[in-house]
Design a protein around this motif. Structure first.
Motif, mmCIF file in Angstrom:
data_model
loop_
_atom_site.group_PDB
_atom_site.id
_atom_site.type_symbol
_atom_site.label_atom_id
_atom_site.label_comp_id
_atom_site.label_asym_id
_atom_site.label_seq_id
_atom_site.Cartn_x
_atom_site.Cartn_y
_atom_site.Cartn_z
ATOM 1 N N MET A 259 5.460 2.079 2.268
ATOM 2 C CA MET A 259 5.626 2.397 0.841
ATOM 3 C C MET A 259 4.277 2.309 0.125
ATOM 4 O O MET A 259 3.953 3.131 -0.726
ATOM 5 N N ARG A 260 3.502 1.313 0.507
ATOM 6 C CA ARG A 260 2.165 1.179 -0.096
ATOM 7 C C ARG A 260 1.333 2.434 0.162
ATOM 8 O O ARG A 260 0.523 2.853 -0.648
ATOM 9 N N ASN A 261 1.570 3.031 1.311
ATOM 10 C CA ASN A 261 0.797 4.219 1.669
ATOM 11 C C ASN A 261 1.433 5.512 1.204
ATOM 12 O O ASN A 261 1.087 6.593 1.677
ATOM 13 N N GLY A 262 2.384 5.416 0.298
ATOM 14 C CA GLY A 262 2.885 6.604 -0.373
ATOM 15 C C GLY A 262 4.249 7.092 0.052
ATOM 16 O O GLY A 262 4.746 8.073 -0.495
ATOM 17 N N HIS A 263 4.872 6.455 1.035
ATOM 18 C CA HIS A 263 6.202 6.902 1.446
ATOM 19 C C HIS A 263 7.264 6.369 0.492
ATOM 20 O O HIS A 263 7.132 5.282 -0.062
ATOM 21 N N SER A 264 8.331 7.143 0.334
ATOM 22 C CA SER A 264 9.449 6.663 -0.472
ATOM 23 C C SER A 264 10.142 5.531 0.286
ATOM 24 O O SER A 264 9.955 5.367 1.502
ATOM 25 N N ALA A 265 10.969 4.790 -0.440
ATOM 26 C CA ALA A 265 11.702 3.689 0.193
ATOM 27 C C ALA A 265 12.569 4.231 1.330
ATOM 28 O O ALA A 265 12.673 3.619 2.395
ATOM 29 N N GLN A 266 13.200 5.375 1.106
ATOM 30 C CA GLN A 266 14.070 5.958 2.138
ATOM 31 C C GLN A 266 13.255 6.363 3.372
ATOM 32 O O GLN A 266 13.622 6.045 4.507
ATOM 33 N N GLU A 267 12.152 7.061 3.138
ATOM 34 C CA GLU A 267 11.307 7.467 4.277
ATOM 35 C C GLU A 267 10.836 6.250 5.062
ATOM 36 O O GLU A 267 10.820 6.255 6.300
ATOM 37 N N ALA A 268 10.457 5.217 4.341
ATOM 38 C CA ALA A 268 9.918 4.019 5.002
ATOM 39 C C ALA A 268 10.986 3.364 5.882
ATOM 40 O O ALA A 268 10.709 2.960 7.018
ATOM 41 N N CYS A 269 12.227 3.285 5.374
ATOM 42 C CA CYS A 269 13.304 2.705 6.190
ATOM 43 C C CYS A 269 13.529 3.550 7.436
ATOM 44 O O CYS A 269 13.721 3.032 8.539
ATOM 45 N N GLU A 270 13.521 4.854 7.266
ATOM 46 C CA GLU A 270 13.756 5.745 8.409
ATOM 47 C C GLU A 270 12.646 5.599 9.454
ATOM 48 O O GLU A 270 12.898 5.567 10.661
ATOM 49 N N MET A 271 11.411 5.503 8.975
ATOM 50 C CA MET A 271 10.287 5.384 9.910
ATOM 51 C C MET A 271 10.345 4.066 10.684
ATOM 52 O O MET A 271 10.037 4.024 11.873
ATOM 53 N N ALA A 272 10.774 3.004 10.007
ATOM 54 C CA ALA A 272 10.851 1.698 10.681
ATOM 55 C C ALA A 272 11.974 1.681 11.721
ATOM 56 O O ALA A 272 11.836 1.085 12.791
ATOM 57 N N VAL A 273 13.084 2.344 11.413
ATOM 58 C CA VAL A 273 14.182 2.443 12.385
ATOM 59 C C VAL A 273 13.725 3.280 13.583
ATOM 60 O O VAL A 273 13.948 2.915 14.749
ATOM 61 N N LYS A 274 13.048 4.386 13.300
ATOM 62 C CA LYS A 274 12.571 5.253 14.398
ATOM 63 C C LYS A 274 11.551 4.529 15.271
ATOM 64 O O LYS A 274 11.500 4.728 16.482
ATOM 65 N N ARG A 275 10.733 3.713 14.634
ATOM 66 C CA ARG A 275 9.748 2.929 15.404
ATOM 67 C C ARG A 275 10.462 2.093 16.467
ATOM 68 O O ARG A 275 10.055 2.023 17.614
ATOM 69 N N ILE A 276 11.552 1.425 16.059
ATOM 70 C CA ILE A 276 12.325 0.602 17.004
ATOM 71 C C ILE A 276 12.890 1.481 18.110
ATOM 72 O O ILE A 276 12.768 1.199 19.296
ATOM 73 N N TRP A 277 13.528 2.566 17.683
ATOM 74 C CA TRP A 277 14.240 3.382 18.649
ATOM 75 C C TRP A 277 13.283 3.987 19.669
ATOM 76 O O TRP A 277 13.539 3.981 20.872
ATOM 77 N N GLU A 278 12.159 4.526 19.186
ATOM 78 C CA GLU A 278 11.206 5.146 20.105
ATOM 79 C C GLU A 278 10.718 4.148 21.142
ATOM 80 O O GLU A 278 10.540 4.464 22.303
ATOM 81 N N ARG A 279 10.530 2.906 20.706
ATOM 82 C CA ARG A 279 9.965 1.927 21.624
ATOM 83 C C ARG A 279 11.000 1.324 22.570
ATOM 84 O O ARG A 279 10.674 0.974 23.685
ATOM 85 N N TYR A 280 12.233 1.162 22.111
ATOM 86 C CA TYR A 280 13.200 0.368 22.897
ATOM 87 C C TYR A 280 14.428 1.154 23.368
ATOM 88 O O TYR A 280 15.334 0.577 23.942
ATOM 89 N N LYS A 281 14.435 2.437 23.111
ATOM 90 C CA LYS A 281 15.651 3.202 23.445
ATOM 91 C C LYS A 281 15.969 3.214 24.933
ATOM 92 O O LYS A 281 17.111 3.438 25.322
#
Ligand code: SD4
Length: 332
Positions: A259-281
């Protein structure tokens, strides 16, 4: 290297530093302070359906001009005290040995933080966490030390294992099958974020953790940056679900930084979820992995996202308090 070359070499670094400076400053928190308002405060967002009752209590404080910090503490009391909620405070699921151990954290808009983990026999761990924040030089107190501290501060000791949970534990103990998997339907940790009329953010997170967890296990909720993070100049985030996944990715911190880097709250939540999934799927039990994130910006922007369907959150703003189904990643 000649003296002159050394000098030029140094100068080179200096000029690189000067060129880089605007970029560094661009990521300082102050840049976000003048974001256009998306939703006017007061606002409270919290995890799961019990968030409705919590938001209601918190909103009473915010509507009368109270502080976000007071709201996030008092709002979650209702859930900690509810013996029908089996993932928070009184009536929470015990660990594998039948002990109810609690984790909680709190943060204010100035970046102050307090938390407790593996705390037993205290109904309101969130208030102990606040005392750690306000009355000690530390951030996190654990186990018997946290209990001693709470007792010194006047908290009352009480048995948190209700008869219903004792029966559930005994039944589980017949097979004692331990799987560190959280079924997404049985989550009910409360993470709660508030923005007050002065534009100040605060957050709280409180849980009894995973049912029948290994003794000594601590989850994400008391780990600053994993289960909760607040930066008063940018935004706040909190998490529910399989704590190990948030701990391995510092998801709440990640969301606020996005969010600090300009993403909306929604985008930021989605990116953090994807980070988990990409790494641990590809992990064996990944089909059971559930994590739900919430985020609230200083400008009232909010977001929610989870890995699997079923995550719900309660949003209180504009004189409404409603339960909303979060969007999720694995759609198949
Ligand atoms: C934990 N995140 O201890 C917590 C569990 C949870 O709803 O959120 N349950 O891992």
């Amino acid at each position: 290297m000649s003296t002159r070359r050394k000098f030029l070499h140094k100068l080179g670094f200096a000029s690189v530093a000067l060129v880089a400076a605007p970029k560094l400053f661009a990521s300082l928190p102050t840049e976000k302070t003048n974001l256009p308002i998306v939703n006017a405060p007061p606002i409270i967002i919290s995890t799961w359906s019990h968030g409705i009752a919590a938001n209601e209590d918190g909103m009473k404080i915010l509507n009368s001009g109270g502080k976000a910090l007071d709201a996030v503490e008092k709002a979650v009391w209702v859930v900690e005290a509810d013996e029908n909620n089996h993932s928070v405070g009184l009536g929470g699921y015990p660990d594998a040995t039948g002990r109810v151990t609690l984790d909680a954290s709190i943060m204010d808009h100035l970046g102050n933080a307090g938390s407790v983990c593996y705390l037993e026999e205290i109904m309101h761990p969130i208030s102990v966490a606040r005392k750690v924040m306000e009355e000690t030089p530390h951030v996190l107190l654990a186990g018997s030390g946290a209990l001693d501290f709470a007792l010194q501060k006047g908290f009352q000791r009480q048995n948190l294992l209700t008869p219903e949970m004792e029966i559930a534990w005994k039944k589980w103990a017949e097979t004692s099958e331990y799987k560190p998997i959280v079924n997404f339907e049985s989550h009910d940790t409360i993470g709660l974020l508030a923005l007050d009329k002065n534009g100040h953010l605060a957050g709280s997170c409180t849980t009894s953790g995973m049912p029948f967890k290994l003794p000594g296990r601590v989850g994400d909720s008391p780990i600053i940056g994993a289960g909760l993070f607040v930066d008063g100049e940018v935004g706040a985030a909190t998490a529910t679900g399989m704590g190990e996944l948030m701990m391995k990715t510092l998801g709440s911190f990640l969301i606020v930084e996005l969010m600090r880097n300009g993403h909306s709250a929604q985008e930021a939540c989605e990116m953090a979820v994807k980070r988990i999934w990409e790494r641990y799927k590809n992990e064996k039990e990944s089909r059971y992995f559930q994590v739900g994130y919430l985020a609230l910006g200083k400008n009232g922007d909010y977001g929610a996202y989870s890995i699997l369907p079923g995550f719900q959150y309660a949003l209180a703003m504009n004189a409404e308090n409603k339960l909303i189904d979060s969007d999720w990643l694995i759609k198949k």
